[in-house]
Design an enzyme around this catalytic site. Structure first.
Site, PDB file in Angstrom:
ATOM      1  N   MET A 127       0.843  -1.215   0.000  1.00 32.14           N
ATOM      2  CA  MET A 127       0.000   0.000   0.000  1.00 32.14           C
ATOM      3  C   MET A 127       0.869   1.253   0.000  1.00 32.14           C
ATOM      4  SD  MET A 127      -3.173   0.606  -0.202  1.00 32.14           S
ATOM      5  CE  MET A 127      -4.766   0.694   0.597  1.00 32.14           C
ATOM      6  N   GLY A 128       1.776   1.336  -0.986  1.00 33.26           N
ATOM      7  CA  GLY A 128       2.543   2.575  -1.163  1.00 33.26           C
ATOM      8  C   GLY A 128       1.762   3.515  -2.066  1.00 33.26           C
ATOM      9  N   THR A 147       1.392  -5.085 -11.873  1.00 33.98           N
ATOM     10  CA  THR A 147       2.025  -3.931 -12.535  1.00 33.98           C
ATOM     11  C   THR A 147       3.305  -3.558 -11.795  1.00 33.98           C
ATOM     12  OG1 THR A 147       0.629  -2.449 -11.229  1.00 33.98           O
ATOM     13  CG2 THR A 147      -0.118  -2.913 -13.465  1.00 33.98           C
ATOM     14  N   GLU A 157      11.250 -10.874 -19.048  1.00 29.37           N
ATOM     15  CA  GLU A 157      10.769  -9.653 -19.681  1.00 29.37           C
ATOM     16  C   GLU A 157      11.845  -9.135 -20.618  1.00 29.37           C
ATOM     17  OE1 GLU A 157       8.548  -6.997 -17.020  1.00 29.37           O
ATOM     18  OE2 GLU A 157       9.543  -5.325 -18.039  1.00 29.37           O
ATOM     19  N   HIS A 194       5.022  -3.667 -20.120  1.00 22.03           N
ATOM     20  CA  HIS A 194       5.585  -2.786 -19.080  1.00 22.03           C
ATOM     21  C   HIS A 194       5.354  -1.308 -19.434  1.00 22.03           C
ATOM     22  CE1 HIS A 194       8.774  -2.728 -15.656  1.00 22.03           C
ATOM     23  NE2 HIS A 194       7.973  -1.690 -15.582  1.00 22.03           N
TER      24      HIS A 194
HETATM   25  C1  DGY Z   1       8.987   2.144 -12.590  1.00 21.01           C
HETATM   26  O1  DGY Z   1       8.964   3.382 -12.537  1.00 21.01           O
HETATM   27  O2  DGY Z   1       9.552   1.461 -11.748  1.00 21.01           O
HETATM   28  C2  DGY Z   1       8.288   1.498 -13.740  1.00 21.01           C
HETATM   29  O3  DGY Z   1       8.283   0.140 -13.665  1.00 21.01           O
HETATM   30  C3  DGY Z   1       8.885   1.962 -15.050  1.00 21.01           C
HETATM   31  O4  DGY Z   1       8.144   3.009 -15.447  1.00 21.01           O
END
Ligand code: DGY
Length: 323
Positions: free
Chosen positions: A156-157, A238, A269, A288
């Protein structure tokens, strides 16, 4: 004027490059679309005082040995798992990242993945383009509701909180786990703290990952965690691909132990086109692009650049990770 050269490992926003050119005696920009190899990076960083790096650039002892004049590594990302921070710190090399400018944009993409995978947006679009939109049928492309569902946020950042803010508008029940309680988020967003990860997974229709990649979050979501999830639940990632054990995810998806996954990050990736994950209809994969809006990438570039300039002038950096 900073008496030295800065190497920027990719073409970034023109005004960010212009800002570097105002301050540095020399600005060298990697010209290709593909990232420099470690050897190319070392060659171009040699003799520089600063490098502006991307998540695809490995900053380690080999690079610093080849470029001992580098005093600052300004990473254009909030995550900095591509940088060996301990080694930089041991050599008094400053490291910075770009927090507080990409959280909302990344949360937008997490939500986009959630909606896309739960409502078959990508698969039904592909089917329509293939000419398969025959007649409307009441049972066609049935999916799962996002509104009113329960959301489990892991980490929860800034990004996790931005996802929670969106979830409120969808009337979702928000639970989260984190290293420590975020009482402000609980009060402001009605989020409920669940200390135990598996308990959170078991209670969620959607699980969204927002932890940095560290030794303790590597493969945080493995076979046991996926088994704890509901068979109707979706995993959204994400953060970083290595937070999820890809083989375990593949097995869980194939066996129907979870309903689907929305992934902006993968391990490996980039994911090869023939990777089995890409053959699954209940998986949506984006390359990404969490922070990839025009405005946000510009803000990230400006921040990375200001970090490099400040460090070389001996001024406080806007966002220093180490040093
Ligand atoms: C981050 O900022 O860490 C993203 O994964 C790249 O935009």
């Amino acid at each position: 004027m900073i008496d030295g050269r800065v190497f920027v490992t990719r073409e970034i926003a023109p005004d960010a490059l212009a800002r570097l050119r105002e301050e540095f005696a020399e600005v060298d920009v990697w010209e290709a679309f593909e990232p420099p190899t470690p050897e190319q990076l070392a060659e171009r960083a040699a003799g520089c005082v600063a490098v502006v790096t991307m998540i695809t650039d490995r900053v380690d002892a080999a690079l610093l040995n080849a470029a001992p004049t580098v005093r600052v590594v300004a990473n254009m990302a909030v995550g900095y798992n591509n940088v060996d921070v301990a080694t930089c710190s041991g050599r008094d090399v400053l490291v910075s990242n770009t927090p507080n400018v990409l959280e909302e944009t990344t949360a937008d993409l997490a939500f986009a993945l959630m909606l896309a995978v739960a409502r078959h947006v990508v698969a039904s679009d592909a089917d329509t383009r293939a000419g398969n939109w025959g007649l409307w049928h009441p049972a066609l492309w049935l999916g799962r509701d996002v509104w009113g569902a329960s959301l489990g946020i892991v980490g929860m950042g800034g990004i996790g909180s931005a996802v929670a803010r969106r979830a409120r508008g969808f009337d979702m029940r928000i639970r989260y786990t984190a290293n420590s309680r975020r009482t402000e988020a609980e009060a402001a967003l009605g989020a409920e703290f669940v200390p135990d990860l598996r308990e959170l997974l078991a209670a969620s229709d959607f699980v969204s990952l927002h932890v940095p990649l560290t030794a303790s979050t590597h493969n945080l979501i493995g076979a046991a965690e996926l088994a704890a999830m509901r068979p109707t639940a979706f995993l959204i990632n994400t953060s970083r691909g290595d937070v999820v054990d890809t083989e375990a995810l593949l097995a869980a998806l194939r066996a129907g132990r979870i309903a689907g996954a929305g992934l902006d990050v993968t391990a490996p990736e980039p994911i090869p086109a023939d990777h089995p994950l890409l053959s699954l209809p209940n998986v949506v994969v984006t390359p990404h692009i969490g922070s990839a809006s025009f405005a946000t990438r510009r803000r990230m570039a400006m921040m990375a650049v200001e970090n490099a300039i400040a460090a070389c002038k001996g001024e406080p950096m806007p966002s220093r990770v180490v040093g």
